[in-house]
Enzyme design. Sequence first.
Site, PDB file in Angstrom:
ATOM      1  CE  LYS A 207      -0.866  46.621  13.470  1.00 24.07           C
ATOM      2  NZ  LYS A 207      -0.187  45.426  12.988  1.00 24.07           N
ATOM      3  CB  SER A 414      -0.132  41.896  11.179  1.00 21.69           C
ATOM      4  OG  SER A 414      -0.916  42.703  12.031  1.00 21.69           O
TER       5      SER A 414
END
Length: 629
Positions: A207, A414
Amino acid sequence: MSDKAKENIFARIWRWIGHIQHGILRVFGLILMLIVLIALIGSIFSGDDEFEMAESGLLSFSPNGVIVEEKSQVSPGDAFTAALLGGGARNEILLRDVIEGLRLAAADDEVTALMVNFDNLLGATPAALHAIAAEMAAFRETGKDIIAYGDSFTMGGYLLASQASEIHMHDMGWVMVNGYAVYRTFFRSLLDRLNVTVNIYRVGEFKSALEPFMGDEMSEEAAEANRFVFGELWDAYQRRVEGARGLDQGALQVYADTFPDQITALAHESARATGEIALRAGLIDHLTGRGAFRNAMEERFGRDADQNRVRSSNFLEYVEARRPKPRERGDVIALITMTGTIVDGNQDGGVIGGDMHANLVRKARLDDDVKAIVVRIDSGGGSAFASELIREELRQARLDGKIVVVSMGGVAASGGYWIAAPAHEIWAEPTTITGSIGIFGFLPTLENALGEIGVSEDGVALTQTARFPSPTGGVSEAWNTILQANIETGYDNFLDVVGEGRNMTRAEVDAIGQGRIWTGAQAHERGLVDHLGGFDEAVTAAAERAGLEEGQFRLRRFVEERDPFKEFLKMIGLSFVAEVMAGSGLMPGGLLGQAASETGAELQRINMMNDPRGVYATCLECESFRRVR
């Protein structure tokens, strides 16, 4: 003495200001009425105009703007800001108009050829570009020609132009096929120098959204993921172009890598060195000046003396005139398009509003005529809470017996993937960017920076958690624990959401999660996507699952109802900005204007982070590939 005599000078000034305000409002009202009247008269007289195909059968397509899934609703204020930064409100062309137009033209005996110019194409996702390129190739397979011309060619424009029967480029132009790159600005050292404390909370090895706040260079994990994903996009680009142009495998890689040496060698031999390099590499067919190209096309297709140009018909006008009329009755497949950053509330204007789009799903779910829902997603994510609101409605629609199918556009990562998770089927283009299953939160605080100039914060708290995180006072250890736990809980929720939708265990999702992004093809291999294909394939799949036969259903778009008067005011505002700024803005064009526009877009994305818990499922690097030029 009268009351007026007792008025002081300030009261009199205030009263006169009121008179002036009322006068201005009256004048504005009269101008508005005049504009409405002119618009009505114009629509009456223009309504009788019918599209006429040029005798030559030639269609001309020169897109000016960005190719998008859905057009943005932009307020006059936002349009004015865009004009200041980078030249006014951008023009947008719907992807479905381009796809539908190419299919209509391919089957239309009146259409003999297509002439294209992509000089003013400002961007499109890789998935959109490949979808259009495939339709251009299908058009050529019918025996009709495509003639491409450009002053120069960018990555996106050349991918489309490569599908042409012949490519002409200006003598001084060049083909800028230089592969994909992913670079971000890092400012950790600057923050340290300013004594800004960046409190970061995240889950996911890959991430990388917050890396610019954490260090001064890209991490190995992020570099590995980016090379894997964008390497796949570059491979797909090479296959598409080299196949269309009959080039050897790897020819584009050689072209990009050796371009500096080639231009150095030719720079003093030819005034058109860049064009010669492209010609020798087989990327174009002819080096032709504008005038020479126009003369050649007029000789081939005829000259329109009234318009002083080659005899042709406008491609987008052709689409509008020739597209079939939609069915008015029958079972319905609901289409809900979700494009842009996911934000909390009833937001609109090129973003996905959690409340607003959840309500659209609810309307489709409660409509008895709707047998299936197709959700078209083009988003790099945003608010985790807003994503969950939309997902809940889609999940409930499925529980209520509605078929739910997701069609991924250029990006569905996402939060965009969070929304897609409950679907019966997920369809993606091979070059869609998806995945990025991870969560983060951040809070910059200035307690150290303020301390250096003698500013501090102090007080009394009756519990360990009574003092909330403060930009001026920092984040306490107790709240650091709470915020990190909140992020970890959010990631667990994400794993559960995907696991439930994809029938996978939490461990299986985590193994392909950790914030890592994938192309559609890579996601398909890992079970995150069911099928590779475009929007039409997704609609067909939804119809089959719902037991609807071809031609017996209608596709109905569910969109937020808007106040016509407010929309008219927005239209006036956009037109006003476009005229006053004259396409240049206060910032100049070229590289500086482009940099200002990109900076403004980045700041806007940060400003839209309004999740009520400060938890975000966002892939910021994915957003960079929603506008490939």
